[in-house]
Scaffold this motif. Structure first.
Motif, PDB file in Angstrom:
ATOM      1  N   CYS A  14       0.824  -1.214   0.000  1.00 52.38           N
ATOM      2  CA  CYS A  14       0.000   0.000   0.000  1.00 52.38           C
ATOM      3  C   CYS A  14       0.859   1.265   0.000  1.00 52.38           C
ATOM      4  O   CYS A  14       0.331   2.366  -0.170  1.00 52.38           O
ATOM      5  N   GLY A  15       2.160   1.101   0.237  1.00 54.89           N
ATOM      6  CA  GLY A  15       3.046   2.260   0.258  1.00 54.89           C
ATOM      7  C   GLY A  15       3.309   2.809   1.643  1.00 54.89           C
ATOM      8  O   GLY A  15       3.881   3.892   1.782  1.00 54.89           O
ATOM      9  N   VAL A  16       2.917   2.067   2.693  1.00 51.57           N
ATOM     10  CA  VAL A  16       3.169   2.526   4.065  1.00 51.57           C
ATOM     11  C   VAL A  16       4.642   2.304   4.390  1.00 51.57           C
ATOM     12  O   VAL A  16       5.161   1.197   4.237  1.00 51.57           O
ATOM     13  N   GLU A  17       5.312   3.344   4.832  1.00 47.39           N
ATOM     14  CA  GLU A  17       6.748   3.276   5.072  1.00 47.39           C
ATOM     15  C   GLU A  17       7.047   2.906   6.520  1.00 47.39           C
ATOM     16  O   GLU A  17       6.334   3.290   7.450  1.00 47.39           O
ATOM     17  N   GLU A  18       8.137   2.144   6.689  1.00 41.29           N
ATOM     18  CA  GLU A  18       8.578   1.742   8.026  1.00 41.29           C
ATOM     19  C   GLU A  18       9.015   2.962   8.835  1.00 41.29           C
ATOM     20  O   GLU A  18       9.587   3.901   8.308  1.00 41.29           O
TER      21      GLU A  18
END
Length: 304
Positions: A260-264
């Motif tokens: 989904c493009g959620v970054e760490e």
């Protein structure tokens, strides 16, 4: 003194005391017995009923030939729960890195470990990061532990630092909730009154602190909404001719979050990791067809 009758049947001398042997033989039988009681409905709302505990004690003895007390079995389950939470913390921190299937743990380079341990270790209190124990090998029977402890969540009220969960946390802090009859019209208030037990003062204080936490209230509200949605999906599935969908594992759900493009390291990733600890949310999350739709759900839950 251990008396081994055969390869699969072991007896213990009662003079051994309370310190119990927890080799693979005993550990696997304890896990299997607990899974059976969960499937039988003897752990409603995440709490073992008195019937569930009686069955666990009796069935463990029947399978192993070793009579152990409820306290001994509960202490082992509490330790397994702590190790599971520590390992899931490590997986969340190591999002985006590799996985060593042979060792059953994350595959992280040396420089990652050096940086992580520098943050995780608490030198002021003399505490070592609990994540390091999974550097060479993950927990045994991880899939089974997912089933037993998959709904465990960390509120942060009792954690001193990442990887350090207070040993005071115990299932004794909550009352044993009795199973209601299938078609009983007893009011919820009456049911709570009958199942209510006195709690330890230390547990009451801990609960009071958690209830005042903004994160705890947000998490609780989100869980209630997800459980309601999951119940509606389950009801619809029961009347449908389509085959039952398999709930994605935590690893599969984390991959969906990444896609989904959620970054760490972002607040949104933290919210996502807390949500996917619940099997009901992972099931609902997997029903969404597009990454855009999944990201929208995560952002809405994060805003709440």
């Amino acid at each position: 003194m251990v008396i081994r009758m055969s390869e699969n049947f072991v007896l213990f001398d009662s003079r051994m005391g309370d310190k119990a042997d927890w080799g693979d033989f005993f550990l696997k039988h304890l896990i299997d017995v607990c899974k059976g009681e969960i499937e039988a409905g003897n752990r409603p709302q995440g709490l073992w009923t008195s019937t569930g505990w009686k069955n666990i004690v009796a069935k463990f003895e029947a399978k192993t030939g070793d009579k152990r007390t409820k306290i001994q079995l509960k202490n082992k389950l509490d330790n397994l729960k702590k190790e599971y939470v520590w390992f899931m913390e490590l997986k969340n921190y190591a999002t985006g890195l590799g996985w060593d299937a042979a060792k059953g743990t994350v595959d992280c380079p040396q420089d990652w470990w050096d940086e992580h341990l520098a943050r995780c270790n608490n030198r002021e209190k003399g505490l070592k990061c609990n994540h390091v124990r999974f550097r060479k090998q993950g927990p045994k029977y991880l899939d089974d532990l997912d089933l037993i402890f998959g709904k465990v969540h960390v509120t942060g009220a009792t954690a001193a630092c990442p990887g350090d969960i207070s040993s005071d946390e115990s299932d004794d802090c909550v009352a044993d909730v009795p199973k209601p009859p299938p078609k009983d019209d007893v009011k919820l208030a009456d049911l709570k009154q009958k199942g209510k037990k006195k709690r330890k003062s230390s547990c009451t204080i801990a609960e009071s602190k958690e209830e005042k936490s903004l994160f705890y209230r947000m998490y609780k509200n989100t869980c209630l909404k997800i459980e309601s949605a999951a119940d509606r999906i389950s009801s619809a599935s029961a009347t449908s001719a389509s085959p039952t969908n398999v709930v994605p594992t935590i690893g599969e759900a984390m991959k969906m979050v990444e896609e989904c493009g959620v970054e760490e390291g972002t607040p949104l990733m933290h919210t996502a990791t807390m949500l996917i600890m619940k099997p009901e949310f992972r099931e609902v999350f997997s029903y969404l067809k597009t990454n855009k739709g999944r990201l929208d759900v995560l952002e809405r839950e994060h805003e709440k």
